[in-house]
Design an enzyme around this catalytic site. Structure first.
Site, PDB file in Angstrom:
ATOM      1  N   HIS A   1      75.224   1.590   5.829  1.00  0.00           N
ATOM      2  CA  HIS A   1      74.227   0.940   6.794  1.00  0.00           C
ATOM      3  C   HIS A   1      74.576  -0.694   7.124  1.00  0.00           C
ATOM      4  O   HIS A   1      74.582  -1.335   6.102  1.00  0.00           O
ATOM      5  CB  HIS A   1      72.916   0.768   5.911  1.00  0.00           C
ATOM      6  CG  HIS A   1      72.385   2.134   5.592  1.00  0.00           C
ATOM      7  ND1 HIS A   1      71.307   2.421   4.414  1.00  0.00           N
ATOM      8  CD2 HIS A   1      72.453   3.554   6.225  1.00  0.00           C
ATOM      9  CE1 HIS A   1      71.021   3.391   4.512  1.00  0.00           C
ATOM     10  NE2 HIS A   1      71.788   4.472   5.590  1.00  0.00           N
TER      11      HIS A   1
ATOM     12  N   ASP B   1      67.872   7.458   1.871  1.00  0.00           N
ATOM     13  CA  ASP B   1      68.782   8.031   2.688  1.00  0.00           C
ATOM     14  C   ASP B   1      70.074   9.100   2.071  1.00  0.00           C
ATOM     15  O   ASP B   1      71.043   8.321   1.271  1.00  0.00           O
ATOM     16  CB  ASP B   1      69.255   7.125   3.630  1.00  0.00           C
ATOM     17  CG  ASP B   1      70.164   7.655   4.719  1.00  0.00           C
ATOM     18  OD1 ASP B   1      69.986   8.924   5.240  1.00  0.00           O
ATOM     19  OD2 ASP B   1      70.893   6.862   5.296  1.00  0.00           O
TER      20      ASP B   1
ATOM     21  N   SER C   1      74.596   1.914   1.204  1.00  0.00           N
ATOM     22  CA  SER C   1      73.901   0.935   1.627  1.00  0.00           C
ATOM     23  C   SER C   1      74.142  -0.363   0.997  1.00  0.00           C
ATOM     24  O   SER C   1      75.215  -0.818   1.015  1.00  0.00           O
ATOM     25  CB  SER C   1      72.472   1.356   1.852  1.00  0.00           C
ATOM     26  OG  SER C   1      71.660   0.412   2.394  1.00  0.00           O
ATOM     27  N   THR C   2      72.960  -0.693   0.333  1.00  0.00           N
ATOM     28  CA  THR C   2      73.381  -2.327  -0.324  1.00  0.00           C
ATOM     29  C   THR C   2      74.289  -2.413  -1.222  1.00  0.00           C
ATOM     30  O   THR C   2      74.189  -1.265  -1.977  1.00  0.00           O
ATOM     31  CB  THR C   2      71.775  -2.559  -1.017  1.00  0.00           C
ATOM     32  OG1 THR C   2      71.010  -2.545   0.010  1.00  0.00           O
ATOM     33  CG2 THR C   2      72.099  -4.134  -1.339  1.00  0.00           C
TER      34      THR C   2
ATOM     35  N   MET D   1      69.697   0.911  -1.722  1.00  0.00           N
ATOM     36  CA  MET D   1      68.148   1.051  -1.970  1.00  0.00           C
ATOM     37  C   MET D   1      68.079   2.269  -0.885  1.00  0.00           C
ATOM     38  O   MET D   1      68.228   2.626   0.056  1.00  0.00           O
ATOM     39  CB  MET D   1      67.696  -0.131  -1.337  1.00  0.00           C
ATOM     40  CG  MET D   1      66.078  -0.243  -1.523  1.00  0.00           C
ATOM     41  SD  MET D   1      65.406   0.053  -3.270  1.00  0.00           S
ATOM     42  CE  MET D   1      65.975  -1.807  -3.654  1.00  0.00           C
TER      43      MET D   1
END
Length: 341
Positions: A188, A284, A162-163, A281
């Protein structure tokens, strides 16, 4: 409660006022300054010492990407880029931005406000926690040759992030040679951007990289990236693998979801899977990675020191899903060593 100080850099007066209004709806956030261009932004940074900057890419006098490239080596400031669908987003991330928010079009005022509030506030808060020094790129260890075709024919590599993940994934995938087993990835990212991201990786890496579509085979030397608005699952078919991409409700807060991918890999590939969870973050992917480990797949988590955000790998490690915890620049080499065993 300590408030997060924000600098808004946006040349459109109307959109700048919308951003300020959205950010001010959260009591933790404090817009301390605004700027019309990078020169005003530089002065505001020195005067107000913001915790986070929101940054448009298209600005007068100097574009946002060039500004980031000049700013980050001297003043590493967590930055969330706000942009329409554009290749420039990835250039901004490469220049040191933490994340981006897609500047939507075709929405009415309420839809736009709700979208910006949900996306923007979340990402600004995440950015305020980021260790910006970890955005500096370290040389990755090269991979290695795989022992034999037969030993890798059933293997599958699944990666979730993600991030900070766009650059982390690139640091891993750029080390893959054409003999790497099939790779499936969830990052993401909004729809539209995943296709652009896949094309960017395809131009920068030896392996073939594509945005996934239902029915695509998972083949050696090929990387498939989940589309930004659909869950991707691995399916065993006729002795090989293919993917299925379907829109659906968010799982673990996301669509596409890393958990959905990892759980499907656990089911379809079992012990032949290698799961990798990178910076991001939230949680998931943690449960899905645990499912993979429970069926004897190999599992890797990025270590805290090299993560932009040590969220997803942290949760995965704490629940026992991670077998090997490794710095980002050693992950590709570890994958190759596991394939050789």
């Amino acid at each position: 409660m300590r408030r997060i100080k924000i600098l808004v850099v946006e040349d459109s007066i109307v959109f700048r006022e919308l951003l300020i209004r959205m950010l001010k709806t959260d009591p933790v956030l404090d817009v301390v300054a605004t700027a019309n261009n990078p020169y005003e932004a530089r002065d505001a940074i020195l005067e107000y010492h913001p915790d986070v900057m929101t940054l448009d890419i298209e600005l007068p006098r100097m574009n946002g990407i060039e500004f980031l490239r000049k700013l980050m080596p001297q003043y590493p400031l967590p930055t969330v880029v706000i942009s329409a669908l554009s290749e420039g987003v990835f250039e901004a991330l490469d220049a040191g931005a933490v994340d981006f928010v897609n500047k939507p079009s075709g929405m009415n005022g309420k839809q736009l406000a709700d979208f910006m509030r949900n996306e923007l506030i979340t990402k600004v808060k995440i950015a305020s926690t980021v260790k910006v020094g970890n955005l500096k790129r370290l040389p990755s260890s090269p991979g290695g040759r795989i022992a034999s075709a037969s030993s890798r024919s059933k293997k599958i590599i699944a990666i979730g992030a993600s991030t900070g993940g766009t650059e982390a994934i690139f640091d891993v995938v750029k080390c893959f040679d054409r003999d790497i087993p099939g790779v499936v990835i969830v990052q993401h990212m909004p729809p539209g951007f995943t296709k652009m991201y896949a094309e960017r990786l395809n131009n920068q890496c030896v392996v073939s990289v594509k945005e996934a579509q239902t029915g695509m085979q998972v083949l050696p030397g090929q990387v498939l990236i989940a589309p930004g608005d659909a869950h991707m699952r691995l399916i065993r078919m006729n002795g090989g693998y293919q993917v299925e991409c379907k829109k659906g409700e968010r799982v673990s807060g996301h669509c596409p979801s890393v958990d959905v991918l990892f759980e499907s890999v656990a089911k379809a590939a079992g012990k032949d899977g290698i799961g990798v969870i990178l910076t991001g973050m939230g949680a998931d992917g943690a449960q899905g990675l645990l499912n993979m480990r429970q069926v004897s797949a190999e599992t890797i988590g990025q270590n805290e020191a090299s993560c932009v955000v040590y969220g997803m790998p942290k949760v995965a490690y704490e629940i026992g899903a991670v077998k090997y915890q490794i710095p980002l620049n050693g992950i590709a080499q570890k994958i190759y060593s596991l394939l050789d065993n």
